[in-house]
Scaffold this motif. Structure first.
Motif, PDB file in Angstrom:
ATOM      1  N   ILE A 192      10.682  58.280   8.280  1.00  0.00           N
ATOM      2  CA  ILE A 192      11.607  57.960   9.366  1.00  0.00           C
ATOM      3  C   ILE A 192      10.859  57.668  10.668  1.00  0.00           C
ATOM      4  O   ILE A 192      11.262  56.805  11.444  1.00  0.00           O
ATOM      5  N   ILE A 193       9.760  58.361  10.913  1.00  0.00           N
ATOM      6  CA  ILE A 193       9.013  58.228  12.172  1.00  0.00           C
ATOM      7  C   ILE A 193       8.076  57.014  12.065  1.00  0.00           C
ATOM      8  O   ILE A 193       7.161  57.012  11.249  1.00  0.00           O
ATOM      9  N   PRO A 194       8.290  55.989  12.892  1.00  0.00           N
ATOM     10  CA  PRO A 194       7.498  54.751  12.751  1.00  0.00           C
ATOM     11  C   PRO A 194       5.975  54.957  12.845  1.00  0.00           C
ATOM     12  O   PRO A 194       5.234  54.284  12.132  1.00  0.00           O
TER      13      PRO A 194
ATOM     14  N   LEU B 181      16.388  50.500   7.159  1.00  0.00           N
ATOM     15  CA  LEU B 181      16.096  50.818   5.755  1.00  0.00           C
ATOM     16  C   LEU B 181      15.205  52.056   5.644  1.00  0.00           C
ATOM     17  O   LEU B 181      15.417  52.892   4.758  1.00  0.00           O
ATOM     18  N   SER B 182      14.243  52.193   6.542  1.00  0.00           N
ATOM     19  CA  SER B 182      13.365  53.366   6.525  1.00  0.00           C
ATOM     20  C   SER B 182      14.137  54.634   6.855  1.00  0.00           C
ATOM     21  O   SER B 182      13.908  55.684   6.259  1.00  0.00           O
ATOM     22  N   LEU B 183      15.063  54.538   7.796  1.00  0.00           N
ATOM     23  CA  LEU B 183      15.889  55.693   8.148  1.00  0.00           C
ATOM     24  C   LEU B 183      16.749  56.123   6.960  1.00  0.00           C
ATOM     25  O   LEU B 183      16.783  57.309   6.593  1.00  0.00           O
ATOM     26  N   LEU B 184      17.426  55.172   6.340  1.00  0.00           N
ATOM     27  CA  LEU B 184      18.270  55.491   5.181  1.00  0.00           C
ATOM     28  C   LEU B 184      17.435  56.025   4.014  1.00  0.00           C
ATOM     29  O   LEU B 184      17.821  56.986   3.346  1.00  0.00           O
ATOM     30  N   PHE B 185      16.290  55.401   3.776  1.00  0.00           N
ATOM     31  CA  PHE B 185      15.390  55.825   2.704  1.00  0.00           C
ATOM     32  C   PHE B 185      14.878  57.233   2.974  1.00  0.00           C
ATOM     33  O   PHE B 185      14.848  58.082   2.076  1.00  0.00           O
ATOM     34  N   GLY B 186      14.476  57.495   4.214  1.00  0.00           N
ATOM     35  CA  GLY B 186      13.990  58.830   4.579  1.00  0.00           C
ATOM     36  C   GLY B 186      15.071  59.885   4.427  1.00  0.00           C
ATOM     37  O   GLY B 186      14.818  60.984   3.914  1.00  0.00           O
TER      38      GLY B 186
END
Length: 123
Positions: free
Chosen positions: A66-68, A9-14
């Motif tokens: 995107i970067i944790p 979700l963070s990747l898609l959101f980013g």
């Protein structure tokens, strides 16, 4: 499992934020056909610094999201932008509200998951 879902979700959101931010600079996506939104975006465009500022916040925030390791910072950077998107959809374009609400929920989830990182700021 939760970490994998959060990462996807963070990747898609980013990526969504990066795309939206780059569009503010290069205008490669057509604007929505709604007349109220067109007037609103034209008004923002007349103030020369607003759209580049929002676009820069979206691009930088999207990369950070995107970067944790720096996701908590990215969530705070894009939070005002997401609130603006939600309010714009509530007031001017209610049809887009479900998508805006999902993005808002993702942002709030990331902020909640990283809440311990924010404690030094409020102590």
């Amino acid at each position: 499992m939760k970490n994998k879902i959060l990462f996807v979700l963070s990747l898609l959101f980013g990526l969504f934020l990066i795309n939206a931010g780059l569009n503010k600079f290069f205008n490669y996506m057509p604007p929505p056909p709604d007349e109220d939104i067109t007037k609103l975006m034209s008004a923002f465009a007349t103030i020369g610094w607003v759209m580049p500022l929002v676009g820069a916040a979206e691009v930088v925030g999207g990369i950070l999201f995107i970067i944790p390791k720096v996701r908590a910072l990215g969530a705070i950077v894009v939070f005002p932008v997401i609130v603006g998107i939600v309010l714009t959809n509530i007031i001017n374009l209610p049809a887009g509200l479900p998508i805006a609400a999902v993005f808002f929920a993702i942002n709030v989830w990331v902020i909640y998951e990283n809440r311990e990182k924010y404690f030094p700021m409020i102590r």
